[in-house]
Design an enzyme around this catalytic site. Structure first.
Site, PDB file in Angstrom:
ATOM      1  N   PRO A   2       0.771  -1.225   0.000  1.00 57.39           N
ATOM      2  CG  PRO A   2      -0.219  -1.187   2.086  1.00 57.39           C
ATOM      3  CD  PRO A   2       0.908  -1.753   1.342  1.00 57.39           C
ATOM      4  CD  GLU A   3       4.324   4.154  -2.476  1.00 57.85           C
ATOM      5  OE1 GLU A   3       4.011   5.350  -2.395  1.00 57.85           O
ATOM      6  OE2 GLU A   3       5.481   3.765  -2.606  1.00 57.85           O
TER       7      GLU A   3
END
Length: 270
Positions: A2-3
């Site tokens: 996750p960015e």
DNA sequence: ACTGGCACCTGGGCGC
DNA sequence: TGCGCCCAGGTGCCAG
């Protein structure tokens, strides 16, 4: 995984399945996340209706009438919609059963993620002092220049600092700086107003493009699993040590900055 | 107030 | 096949 773009893509992907759904049951198989999952979370969530799911920084906020569950995906967390009864795999730590018969399943092999209950998340210590959203109007060159005044940290560490601006992870820090033509190791306090204006625009552009790419590729992730690396395609420097810079052809260099791998073009980034 | 460094944890890929 | 080593998309906390 996750960015910010993936967190936002996850939010958009699960929202239609959980908004306005009552939570019938919460199953926590393993409470050992970054912080132990408090029983307050299951107790408060059960029986409530999830009115909406929003995002602040990399937190997903599941809002109910009595409070909000804050979810962070850490380094390896992911969520997906399943049918209740689907057997859990290793690392599927939490299921949130919905009145529809579906459930939201939280998975996190490395357990750096977190689930926290907050009556008012905006005032929660983990969120209260965060910087602006990069896609909001509060984020611009003026703001960056002002905050950077006198600071010696590298610009890469500076833009990855969530107290300055949220959502810029290790990949997009390298990508944004490359697009802006700024050397990742340059001290934050020694960058002109004009270059900060350009950088703010590049961060915005890179993140917005990634959200769009995530949106297309992850469209079906509620059925199967999200595919890591789906945006690898769009990356100009990250992970490309030795490859020619798409701008000038000079070989991309890799260097560790602030204990994180950083990629840049020594010719067009100054 | 800032800064750099460490910690948390698991799995995958690599070389031997 | 097995083992040891290095690496990984985050971020809070600590000492200096």
């Amino acid at each position: 995984m996750p960015e910010l773009p993936e967190v936002e893509t996850s939010r958009r992907g699960i929202a239609p399945w959980i908004e306005n759904q009552a939570v019938t049951k919460v199953v926590v198989r393993d409470r050992r996340l970054r912080w132990p999952v408090s029983e307050e979370v299951d107790r408060n969530l059960e029986g409530q209706t999830i009115d909406s799911i929003r995002r602040r920084a990399k937190y997903l906020l599941f809002e109910t009438g009595t409070g909000t569950m804050m979810m962070h995906l850490g380094m390896s967390g992911s969520v997906r919609i399943i049918e209740v009864g689907e057997p859990p795999m290793k690392h599927d730590h939490v299921d949130i059963h919905l009145a529809s018969g579906k459930a939201l399943r939280f998975r996190d092999p490395r357990r750096f993620g977190s689930l926290i209950w907050a009556e008012n998340p905006r005032e929660h210590a983990l969120i209260r002092d965060l910087g602006p959203e990069p896609l909001s109007d509060d984020f611009n060159g003026d703001y960056l220049r002002e905050r950077a005044s006198g600071r010696k940290v590298s610009i890469k560490q500076f833009i990855m600092n969530a107290h300055i601006v949220v959502g810029v992870g290790n990949i997009y820090a390298s990508e944004s700086l490359h697009m802006a033509g700024i050397h990742p190791n340059r001290p934050a306090g020694r960058i002109s107003e004009a270059r900060y204006e350009r950088l703010a625009g590049c961060i915005r552009k890179v993140l917005a493009a990634a959200i769009e790419a995530g949106g297309t590729t992850l469209r079906d992730f509620t059925g199967s699993d999200g595919q890591p690396g789906y945006f690898a395609h769009h990356l100009n420097v990250y992970g490309h040590a030795g490859a020619p810079c798409p701008g000038c052809g000079a070989p991309i260099r890799q260097r560790v900055i602030g204990q994180r791998a950083s990629y840049f073009c020594p010719a067009c980034q100054r």
